[in-house]
Design a protein around this motif. Structure first.
Motif, short mmCIF file in Angstrom:
data_model
loop_
_atom_site.label_atom_id
_atom_site.label_comp_id
_atom_site.label_asym_id
_atom_site.label_seq_id
_atom_site.Cartn_x
_atom_site.Cartn_y
_atom_site.Cartn_z
N GLN A 297 43.73 -3.34 -13.60
CA GLN A 297 43.02 -2.75 -14.73
C GLN A 297 42.15 -1.59 -14.24
OE1 GLN A 297 43.31 -3.17 -17.88
NE2 GLN A 297 44.55 -5.02 -17.99
N PRO A 298 42.77 -0.53 -13.70
CA PRO A 298 41.96 0.56 -13.14
C PRO A 298 41.06 1.24 -14.16
CG PRO A 298 44.29 1.19 -13.28
CD PRO A 298 44.22 -0.28 -13.55
N THR A 299 41.52 1.39 -15.39
CA THR A 299 40.68 2.05 -16.39
C THR A 299 39.43 1.23 -16.68
OG1 THR A 299 42.60 3.11 -17.41
CG2 THR A 299 40.60 2.97 -18.74
N ALA A 300 39.59 -0.07 -16.87
CA ALA A 300 38.44 -0.94 -17.12
C ALA A 300 37.53 -1.00 -15.89
CB ALA A 300 38.91 -2.34 -17.49
N PHE A 301 38.15 -1.08 -14.72
CA PHE A 301 37.35 -1.14 -13.49
C PHE A 301 36.55 0.14 -13.30
CE2 PHE A 301 36.86 -0.20 -8.95
CZ PHE A 301 36.05 -1.29 -8.59
N HIS A 302 37.19 1.28 -13.44
CA HIS A 302 36.49 2.55 -13.22
C HIS A 302 35.43 2.79 -14.29
CE1 HIS A 302 40.28 3.86 -10.86
NE2 HIS A 302 39.41 3.28 -10.08
N GLY A 303 35.68 2.34 -15.51
CA GLY A 303 34.66 2.46 -16.54
C GLY A 303 33.43 1.64 -16.20
N ALA A 304 33.65 0.41 -15.73
CA ALA A 304 32.53 -0.44 -15.35
C ALA A 304 31.80 0.13 -14.14
CB ALA A 304 33.02 -1.86 -15.05
N LEU A 305 32.57 0.68 -13.20
CA LEU A 305 31.96 1.26 -12.01
C LEU A 305 31.12 2.49 -12.36
CD1 LEU A 305 31.68 1.34 -8.91
CD2 LEU A 305 33.76 2.74 -8.84
N ASP A 306 31.65 3.36 -13.22
CA ASP A 306 30.90 4.56 -13.62
C ASP A 306 29.58 4.17 -14.29
OD1 ASP A 306 32.85 6.25 -12.67
OD2 ASP A 306 33.77 6.62 -14.63
N ALA A 307 29.64 3.19 -15.19
CA ALA A 307 28.43 2.75 -15.87
C ALA A 307 27.43 2.16 -14.89
CB ALA A 307 28.78 1.74 -16.97
N PHE A 308 27.93 1.38 -13.95
CA PHE A 308 27.08 0.76 -12.93
C PHE A 308 26.42 1.80 -12.06
CE2 PHE A 308 26.98 -0.95 -8.51
CZ PHE A 308 25.98 -1.90 -8.69
N LEU A 309 27.19 2.79 -11.60
CA LEU A 309 26.63 3.79 -10.70
C LEU A 309 25.65 4.72 -11.40
CD1 LEU A 309 29.85 4.79 -8.69
CD2 LEU A 309 27.95 3.36 -7.90
N SER A 310 25.86 4.96 -12.68
CA SER A 310 25.00 5.90 -13.40
C SER A 310 23.75 5.25 -13.98
CB SER A 310 25.78 6.59 -14.52
OG SER A 310 26.22 5.66 -15.47
N ALA A 311 23.73 3.92 -14.06
CA ALA A 311 22.58 3.22 -14.66
C ALA A 311 21.32 3.43 -13.81
CB ALA A 311 22.89 1.73 -14.79
N LYS A 312 20.22 3.62 -14.48
CA LYS A 312 18.94 3.81 -13.78
C LYS A 312 18.25 2.48 -13.58
CE LYS A 312 19.48 8.26 -13.76
NZ LYS A 312 19.84 8.93 -12.50
#
Length: 312
Positions: A297-312
Motif C-alpha cells: 500500500q505505497p500510497t497509504a504508506f507515503h500519505g501517512a509518512l508525509d503527514a508524520f514528517l510534516s506534523a509539528k
C-alpha cells in the motif's frame, strides 16, 4: 470482553502458529539492494546508503530482518529530494558480509551503531522510520538515546514479539527457552530447507505478487546464522518497560494479523496494549496490506509518512 481479556485471547490465537512457523526455520523476507552510495562511516555492524541533497532534513530508514535498503526505494523516490535519506544496511543481511554480526545479538548493537552514526555525522534529531525488526531498533534507539531522535515511526512491529510465543503473562525470561529452541531450529536447518520455507513465507508477508522478487533475492543472500540470531533476539527482547523513556513523537503503522481467526478489533487491541506504556503513541491500522506496507500500500504508506514528517 475487556481489553486485557481480548489481548489474552488474541495472543493465544497467534502464539501457536507463529512459534511453529519460526521453528520451521522461516525467515522474514526482504528486498534486494542494487547500486547505492555509502556514507563515510566505518562500522562492522552496518553501512549506510545516502540519498538526497545536503542540508535537507535528515531521515533514517531501517529495514527489517534479512531486508535491504531497497525496500525503501519507492519511499526515496516519493520524497524526491525533500529529505536527506540515510538507509541502514545491516551486515549479514541481503548480501552484506556478516562481519561484527556474525555472532551474538544483532538489533541492540546495530541500534547503538546508528546512535554513533547520528552523532558522528552531526545529524540534528533526524526522523527515524523502522520496519519490523527495524522498528525494534528504532524503539531501542529512541528509548536509549532520546536526545538523538526527532520523531519515530514504527512499521508493523510490537515492542515484545515474545508475547506471541507463550501464554498471557509471558515475560522475556520465561520465553527465553522458546527463543533458544527457535534459534537452534533456524541455525541448524539445512540450507535448502531453510530457503524453501523462507521463500514460502513471502506470500503471507507481501500481497503484491510483483513486489516479491526482491524479497526472495534477499532471503537467498542473507546470512542464515545472522538472521537466526537476530530472530532469537527479537523473541527474547521486551521493550515495553523502556517505552516511557522515549520523548520523540511516535506513530505506529500496522496491519491486521495474518490469521483468519484474528479480527481488526483484536489486532487493534493487541497494538493498544502493547504500546500502553507509551500512551502518546499514535496508532494507525493500514487495511488491505500484509507486513510490507510500503510495498503493498505505497500510497497509504507515503500519505501517512508525509503527514508524520510534516506534523509539528
Amino acid at each position: 470482553m475487556n481489553h486485557r481479556t481480548a489481548l489474552a485471547a488474541a495472543l493465544l490465537v497467534l502464539a501457536s502458529p507463529m512459534a511453529a512457523q519460526a521453528q520451521d526455520g522461516r525467515a522474514t523476507p526482504a528486498h534486494a539492494a542494487d547500486g547505492h552510495q555509502h556514507a563515510a562511516f566505518a562500522s562492522d555492524r552496518l553501512h549506510v546508503c545516502v540519498d538526497g541533497p545536503e542540508g535537507a532534513p535528515d531521515l533514517i530508514l531501517i529495514p527489517g530482518l534479512s531486508s535491504s535498503p531497497a525496500i525503501w526505494q519507492g519511499t526515496v523516490d516519493h520524497l524526491a529530494g525533500r529529505y536527506r535519506v540515510h538507509r541502514i544496511h545491516v551486515q549479514g543481511f541481503a548480501g552484506a558480509p556478516a562481519q561484527g554480526n556474525a555472532t551474538g545479538p544483532v538489533a541492540a548493537p546495530v541500534a547503538e551503531e546508528i546512535a554513533r552514526y547520528i552523532r558522528e555525522q552531526g545529524l540534528n534529531k533526524p526522523a527515524v522510520v523502522g520496519h519490523s525488526m527495524g522498528g525494534t531498533m528504532g524503539m531501542m534507539l529512541a528509548a536509549r538515546h532520546p536526545d538523538l531522535v526527532g520523531k519515530l515511526m514504527v512499521v508493523d512491529m510490537i515492542p515484545f514479539m515474545g508475547a506471541m510465543f507463550g501464554p498471557p503473562g509471558t515475560t522475556a525470561e520465561s520465553v527465553a527457552p522458546v527463543a533458544d529452541q527457535v534459534h537452534a531450529a533456524q541455525a541448524t536447518a539445512p540450507r535448502d530447507q531453510y530457503l524453501a520455507q523462507a521463500k514460502a513465507s513471502v506470500t503471507g508477508m507481501i500481497n503484491t505478487e510483483a513486489a516479491r522478487a526482491g524479497p526472495l533475492r534477499d532471503v537467498e543472500t542473507s546470512d542464515q546464522q545472522v538472521s537466526a540470531a537476530a530472530f532469537r533476539e527479537l523473541i527474547a527482547t521486551d521493550l515495553r518497560p523502556e517505552l516511557s523513556k522515549i520523548t520523540a513523537p511516535v506513530e505506529v503503522l500496522y496491519v491486521k494479523f495474518n490469521d483468519a481467526r484474528m479480527t481488526d478489533a483484536l489486532t487493534d487491541t493487541v497494538y493498544r496494549m502493547s504500546f500502553s506504556t507509551l500512551p502518546g503513541a499514535r496508532l494507525k491500522r493500514i487495511d488491505d496490506s500484509a507486513h510490507f506496507i510500503m510495498l503493498d500500500q505505497p500510497t497509504a504508506f507515503h500519505g501517512a509518512l508525509d503527514a508524520f514528517l510534516s506534523a509539528k
